[in-house]
Design a protein around this motif. Structure first.
Motif, short mmCIF file in Angstrom:
data_model
loop_
_atom_site.label_atom_id
_atom_site.label_comp_id
_atom_site.label_asym_id
_atom_site.label_seq_id
_atom_site.Cartn_x
_atom_site.Cartn_y
_atom_site.Cartn_z
N SER A 153 0.82 -1.21 0.00
CA SER A 153 0.00 0.00 0.00
C SER A 153 0.86 1.26 0.00
CB SER A 153 -0.95 0.01 1.22
OG SER A 153 -0.21 0.12 2.42
N SER A 154 1.90 1.26 -0.78
CA SER A 154 2.80 2.41 -0.84
C SER A 154 2.21 3.51 -1.70
CB SER A 154 4.16 1.98 -1.40
OG SER A 154 4.98 3.09 -1.62
N VAL A 155 2.61 4.74 -1.45
CA VAL A 155 2.18 5.86 -2.27
C VAL A 155 2.97 5.92 -3.56
CG1 VAL A 155 1.41 7.24 -0.29
CG2 VAL A 155 3.79 7.43 -1.08
N VAL B 299 -8.04 15.54 1.63
CA VAL B 299 -7.93 14.64 0.49
C VAL B 299 -8.49 15.32 -0.75
CG1 VAL B 299 -8.69 12.44 -0.48
CG2 VAL B 299 -8.09 12.59 1.95
N PRO B 300 -7.67 15.52 -1.79
CA PRO B 300 -8.15 16.21 -2.99
C PRO B 300 -9.07 15.32 -3.81
CG PRO B 300 -5.87 15.55 -3.28
CD PRO B 300 -6.23 15.22 -1.86
N LYS C 144 -3.79 6.49 -4.23
CA LYS C 144 -3.57 6.15 -2.82
C LYS C 144 -3.84 7.33 -1.89
CE LYS C 144 -2.34 1.90 -3.56
NZ LYS C 144 -0.94 1.50 -3.52
N PHE C 145 -3.88 8.56 -2.43
CA PHE C 145 -4.08 9.73 -1.56
C PHE C 145 -5.02 10.77 -2.15
CE2 PHE C 145 -0.26 10.33 -4.10
CZ PHE C 145 -0.40 11.60 -4.61
N ALA C 146 -5.68 10.44 -3.24
CA ALA C 146 -6.62 11.37 -3.86
C ALA C 146 -7.78 10.59 -4.48
CB ALA C 146 -5.93 12.20 -4.94
N VAL C 147 -8.89 11.29 -4.67
CA VAL C 147 -10.04 10.73 -5.37
C VAL C 147 -10.05 11.35 -6.75
CG1 VAL C 147 -12.54 10.46 -5.40
CG2 VAL C 147 -11.30 10.46 -3.21
N HIS D 82 -5.97 9.45 3.86
CA HIS D 82 -5.45 10.53 4.70
C HIS D 82 -4.00 10.28 5.12
CE1 HIS D 82 -5.61 13.54 8.00
NE2 HIS D 82 -6.52 14.10 7.25
N LYS D 83 -3.73 9.06 5.56
CA LYS D 83 -2.37 8.72 5.98
C LYS D 83 -1.39 8.79 4.81
CE LYS D 83 -3.56 5.80 9.95
NZ LYS D 83 -3.51 4.43 10.52
N SER D 84 -1.83 8.35 3.65
CA SER D 84 -0.97 8.41 2.47
C SER D 84 -0.72 9.85 2.06
CB SER D 84 -1.62 7.65 1.31
OG SER D 84 -1.74 6.28 1.61
N LEU D 85 -1.73 10.70 2.25
CA LEU D 85 -1.59 12.12 1.91
C LEU D 85 -0.47 12.76 2.70
CD1 LEU D 85 -3.03 14.47 0.31
CD2 LEU D 85 -4.22 14.95 2.45
N VAL D 86 -0.39 12.44 3.97
CA VAL D 86 0.66 13.00 4.82
C VAL D 86 2.04 12.58 4.31
CG1 VAL D 86 1.62 13.02 7.16
CG2 VAL D 86 -0.86 13.14 6.82
N GLN D 87 2.15 11.38 3.77
CA GLN D 87 3.44 10.88 3.29
C GLN D 87 3.96 11.66 2.09
OE1 GLN D 87 3.89 6.56 2.88
NE2 GLN D 87 1.99 6.30 4.03
N VAL D 88 3.06 12.21 1.26
CA VAL D 88 3.51 12.87 0.03
C VAL D 88 3.62 14.39 0.19
CG1 VAL D 88 2.48 11.06 -1.38
CG2 VAL D 88 1.18 13.16 -0.95
#
Length: 372
Positions: free
Chosen positions: A62-64, A285-286, A305-308, A334-340
């Motif tokens: 589940s990596s970004v 989340v965009p 993984k971090f956007a719709v 949300h968690k993936s968003l923080v990573q990027v």
């Protein structure tokens, strides 16, 4: 099975064998291509890199990133060996040493012009260069009040002067050259050079296919409204909700990002908009509503993984689509968003894995496909 001619397999096993061999060959080529991105196994170089560069934590599940291993290896090789030659000629009003400014929604262009000059990637030896940077800034010209018509003439005369003065362009017809423009007027500024638009790498904030953006060649530059008015957000999931407050006050626009689950990001003029970068920075989340849009750093980042990501016609079902996203799915986004978040911030001087280095990584990928 669909797509198979009746009796084809029974009459001749040869086509199936050829297809199997072709598949094996394709797999081998892909595997070797990924291995070629890995840096040389030099312990001294690896040790020095570990000390000088912060560790990027990559999760294979589940990596970004599309391929965490390939990105890590390619990024390390880029930092170790990538070199760019900057043409030294130019009008002081357009020359890279004088970016217009480092603030506002077109700050990405100014930051790149300044950072490339100060970075380790710059070389004064064109024979050592992988790519050549054409340092002309339409944003700078726009700030000086240059008309569209005069801008086109200035850009055309400048580029043609470089071609006539230096031998490097003709080696690849400009395929190993690139230019950077975040302002939408930059698209118009190069209209007098259709061969450059076709051949060279365009790093633009207008990655719309209706302005001749070519995904495998050109690069989408994230349009970032810098400096950010508030610190990055996204760590407090409990305070995110999907209600829009009618409160008024200072920085109400920015503060709404902190308290909102999903932020709608429709395409702006030619899709250049700072809404997406704002959403990422503030932890919202965009929800990207745009057709024909090549997202920034798409070669490395798995945006789903971090956007719709929706089509424009999905706007009629937007409420139902967002309501169907479970809390578990939202937390994962949300968690993936923080990573990027670190990939969408500009610094001066630049820091590892920031927006400047991600653009350089995209350039590094493209230099690998240039054939002399």
């Amino acid at each position: 099975m669909a797509g198979r001619l009746p009796g084809a397999a029974a009459s001749s096993p040869l086509p199936r064998a050829l297809l199997l061999l072709a598949a094996l060959a394709l797999f081998s080529i892909s595997f070797l291509s990924l291995r070629s991105l890995r840096p040389a196994a030099d312990p001294a170089v690896a040790a020095a890199a570990d000390k000088s560069r912060p560790l990027l934590r990559l999760q294979s599940s589940s990596s970004v990133y599309h391929s965490p291993e390939a990105f890590a290896a390619g990024y390390a090789e880029m930092e170790r060996s990538f070199k760019v030659y900057i043409y030294p000629d130019g009008d002081p009003k357009t020359f890279y040493q004088t970016p217009r400014k480092l603030t506002g929604k077109y700050a990405s262009e100014g930051y790149f012009f300044q950072n490339i000059r100060e970075s380790r990637f710059r070389t004064d030896d064109p024979d050592q260069a992988h790519l050549f940077f054409v340092p002309i800034s339409p944003h700078k010209m726009r700030g000086k009040g240059t008309t569209y018509e005069n801008m086109t003439v200035i850009v055309k005369d400048y580029v043609e002067g470089l071609i006539n003065k230096y031998p490097y362009w003709n080696r690849t017809l400009g395929a190993d050259h690139f230019f950077v423009t975040c302002h939408d007027v930059g698209v118009r500024a190069f209209e007098g050079l259709p061969f450059m638009v076709k051949n060279s790498i365009r790093v633009v904030c207008s990655p719309s296919y209706n302005v001749d953006f070519i995904p495998h060649k050109d690069i989408a530059l994230p349009q970032v409204l810098q400096p950010f008015a508030l610190p990055e957000g996204g760590n407090d999931i409990e305070n995110s909700n999907n209600r829009i407050s009618r409160a008024i006050g200072e920085l109400v626009y920015q503060k709404q990002f902190y308290r909102t689950k999903f932020c709608i990001c429709p395409g702006g003029s030619q899709v250049n908009s700072a809404r997406i970068s704002d959403s990422i920075h503030y932890g919202c989340v965009p929800v990207i509503l745009s057709d024909y849009y090549d997202l920034p750093f798409n070669d490395a980042l798995d945006w789903r993984k971090f956007a719709v990501i929706l089509r424009e016609r999905d706007v009629y079902q937007l409420k139902n689509i967002l309501k169907s996203i479970s809390q578990e799915e939202f937390v994962s986004l949300h968690k993936s968003l923080v990573q990027v978040q670190k990939h969408f911030v500009w610094h001066s001087p630049p820091v590892s894995y920031d927006a400047f280095h991600m653009v350089m990584y995209e350039l590094w990928l493209r230099h690998n496909v240039i054939k002399y």
